[in-house]
Design an enzyme around this catalytic site. Structure first.
Site, PDB file in Angstrom:
ATOM      1  CG  HIS A 214     -43.288 -25.517 -20.758  1.00  0.00           C
ATOM      2  ND1 HIS A 214     -42.768 -24.343 -20.296  1.00  0.00           N
ATOM      3  CD2 HIS A 214     -42.992 -26.452 -19.842  1.00  0.00           C
ATOM      4  CE1 HIS A 214     -42.175 -24.561 -19.136  1.00  0.00           C
ATOM      5  NE2 HIS A 214     -42.288 -25.830 -18.843  1.00  0.00           N
TER       6      HIS A 214
ATOM      7  CB  CYS B 117     -48.362 -31.020 -20.812  1.00  0.00           C
ATOM      8  SG  CYS B 117     -48.539 -32.248 -22.104  1.00  0.00           S
TER       9      CYS B 117
ATOM     10  CG  ASN C  24     -40.173 -21.315 -21.153  1.00  0.00           C
ATOM     11  OD1 ASN C  24     -38.984 -21.037 -21.165  1.00  0.00           O
ATOM     12  ND2 ASN C  24     -41.052 -20.728 -20.376  1.00  0.00           N
TER      13      ASN C  24
END
Lengths: 411, 411
Positions: A279, A314, A277
């Protein structure tokens, strides 16, 4: 013949043999059917091709790869209809057609120096079985667990809360049965639970629960659950909990301030920390949290539960700070030796010290954690965490329990 | 009743219910047989136990765990005789009874952001299938792949050389068939090879070979192969090579000096980097090697082969330095854009640029690596490495290939 065809012909006939000199000819048999190789890789051309043909010159100084053109869909083979059994993943649909159970062997690289599975491995297995549940359901669209309806609405899953309770750690080679199922969480959320059981003993080693909501992939804003997605997933919902909570609203984790006892600064995600993803992966968050805890504590304690509350994403360019604060303000459990702690517990409770001999008695301690993005005008929380730990007290020989030792502790 | 029995009774009857309020009674059925739970964990005692019994007081401030006493051997269930099939590991004996093949699904956490398996995952799978080969052979003693005869002689395996050739990286969910077998290497060594094949396409994605010798666990000195160990393993040897070498003695990797282009200092093993042998794991070595390479290079290139020559062990207290030196002194491949590189290759070789449109053409580059222990009077080599890389040139749309662009390159 176009230049492109010419190029392909040259590569697919003459030069393939160079890479695999032991191959008798160019045909490859797949399931008994002879076909032209789809992956043609040409190497060591420098040595072989001394002619002045333009292809030869093109490869004099370089290695050229003509990559596999098999479509990813054919290599992944994601089912489009519900499967009751997935033999290759060793998965099976349970719970009257909506739950999923997978047999998993704890692999050699999933255990630490003590031969027990690491927390990271456990978290990885939770993610894996959840995705495989969606995989066999026939609902998996393009992405990281998103359904077809979610893909159409440009939605992805975002975890908001995760709780794992580790009663025991599996060991290398132990065969585990991981069960997972989903349920409703409020109006727009989904709950996913897990049980990890040892096949040999039938005991539940770990329990986990998580809450998920949907986010628009482009705006990065949380989204309501569209009706078409609800229609896809709600038939899979059951009302069953892996972890019983005392009340329905779980306790919120307090926010740590910048004066926490343990801090690590300037943590930066690496390329390898990003998942499909794009991430920073959850497992990395947990690693960053636990990295602040002193080695001497980690050596003597075993994590028995972890709760994570996610606040924001993040990104790969963020700089992260990890804070940790133990509940035990005086560090009592950390500095005392194992024998001393045991003896103290026994003395305080009028227990004869012999009761502990040969047994593993463990004490709890808790930590509060915070990961935040720094370098902005105001720090932004990524995730709050709470861990509980059991003190590992290894079996100690009875001679250690001399009255001299007891005396020393009592002073 | 002794105090110990009393203690156990209290824990095994009354309090087990506290942890699992949904359990109807204490008996747990394993394979249909009712038995007392062997893992009794008591929590939340503070709330429940307000009496002044000494057990209650002992647990007022602490959580007490009475750990699972099922023997590890029963949980692992290592076979003592050769098995032709291991259904749970999806392994099968091949090659006339001496080779091993295992079906492996690439898991979600084994891939990177690009959905292809990481090199670390590939190395982990090599280790896992090698150990499972020994597992099904019935030869596995106590330890990390050591045979019964090796355990009796206090010997462990040590790898001296490893070479992996990656033609293609598997993707998430792809089903792979990993084959591995062993052969003689000189008088006292063993060779282990692997092939990783895609089940869907039948193509070999990766090939690997390694050389192993035996080390005395206590003296840490290399050992000859004792006759009883030779009798155990030599019936499994076959003469087959996964990677064809041009000559029988592989090239030695040159030693880098302290003026290498890329260097990282003060690398320290963490607890989590140690494997079951209490060594820093091979995968960590590779991570340290690749960490020195600039991000911009890693983004644009894919590792196509790695060779490792092991010189000495790295302990948990050592401080390590990682050095890397690219063969390409002028950094030509790193700084040029993808289109520019493509166009240049085409121009130089009188190829029309259209041949590259929609194709992935890659260029090679090589690095030499060294990991060494510092802080001693003289640095000590741990491992030398050599990697080769393919330039990833992604498909670019034809409009980029304007004559203006071509002109700019030619100047």
């Amino acid at each position: 013949m176009t230049s492109l065809q010419h190029f392909q012909t040259l590569f697919s006939s003459k030069y393939y043999c160079i890479r695999n000199p032991n191959e008798q000819n160019l045909s490859i048999k797949v399931n008994g059917i002879s076909r032209l190789p789809s992956s043609l890789i040409v190497t060591s051309m420098r040595k072989v091709l001394k002619t002045s043909s333009y292809i030869a010159r093109a490869t004099m100084a370089t290695k050229v790869a003509y990559v596999n053109e098999t479509l990813p869909s054919a290599r992944q083979n994601i089912p489009t209809k519900k499967q009751l059994v997935d033999p290759v993943r060793q998965g099976v649909i349970i719970e009257g057609g909506v739950g999923y159970r997978q047999t998993v062997v704890i692999r050699s690289y999933e255990v630490g120096a003590d031969k027990t599975a690491t927390l990271e491995s456990i978290l990885n297995l939770l993610q894996e079985t959840a995705l495989n549940h969606v995989w066999v359901s026939g609902l998996l669209g393009d992405g990281f667990g998103a359904t077809h309806g979610m893909v159409r609405n440009k939605l992805i899953w975002v975890v908001t809360r995760m709780q794992v309770q580790m009663d025991q750690y599996p060991i290398w080679g132990e065969v585990m049965e991981v069960e997972t199922w989903v349920g409703a969480s409020g109006k727009n959320g989904m709950r996913r639970d897990w049980l990890i059981r040892s096949q040999a003993t039938g005991l539940v080693y770990a329990r986990a629960t998580s809450t998920w909501v949907m986010m628009n992939q482009e705006t990065r804003r949380l989204s309501k659950m569209p009706e078409e997605v609800r229609a896809e997933i709600s038939p899979w919902f059951i009302d069953k909990k892996a972890i019983q909570e005392n009340n329905n609203t779980p306790e919120t984790i307090k926010k740590l301030e910048n004066n926490a006892r343990y801090m690590k600064h300037n943590l930066k995600p690496k390329r390898s920390d990003l998942d499909m993803n794009q991430h920073v992966n959850n497992v990395k968050y947990v690693k960053w949290m636990l990295e602040t805890i002193p080695e001497v504590f980690l050596e003597r304690h075993q994590l028995s539960s972890i709760t994570l509350e996610y606040r924001r994403e993040c990104g790969s360019s963020d700089t992260v700070q990890s804070l940790s604060e133990p509940d035990d303000k005086d560090g009592m459990f950390m500095e005392r030796t194992e024998e001393e702690s045991c003896i103290k517990i026994c003395r305080e409770n009028s227990l004869p010290v012999e009761v502990l001999q040969g047994k593993s008695i463990k004490f709890t301690l808790s930590y509060t954690h915070l990961l935040q993005i720094t370098g902005l005008s105001k720090s932004q929380e990524i995730v709050r965490g709470r861990t509980t730990w059991l003190r590992k007290i290894t079996t100690f020989p009875i001679p250690y329990l001399t009255s001299h030792n007891v005396q020393r502790i009592m002073l």
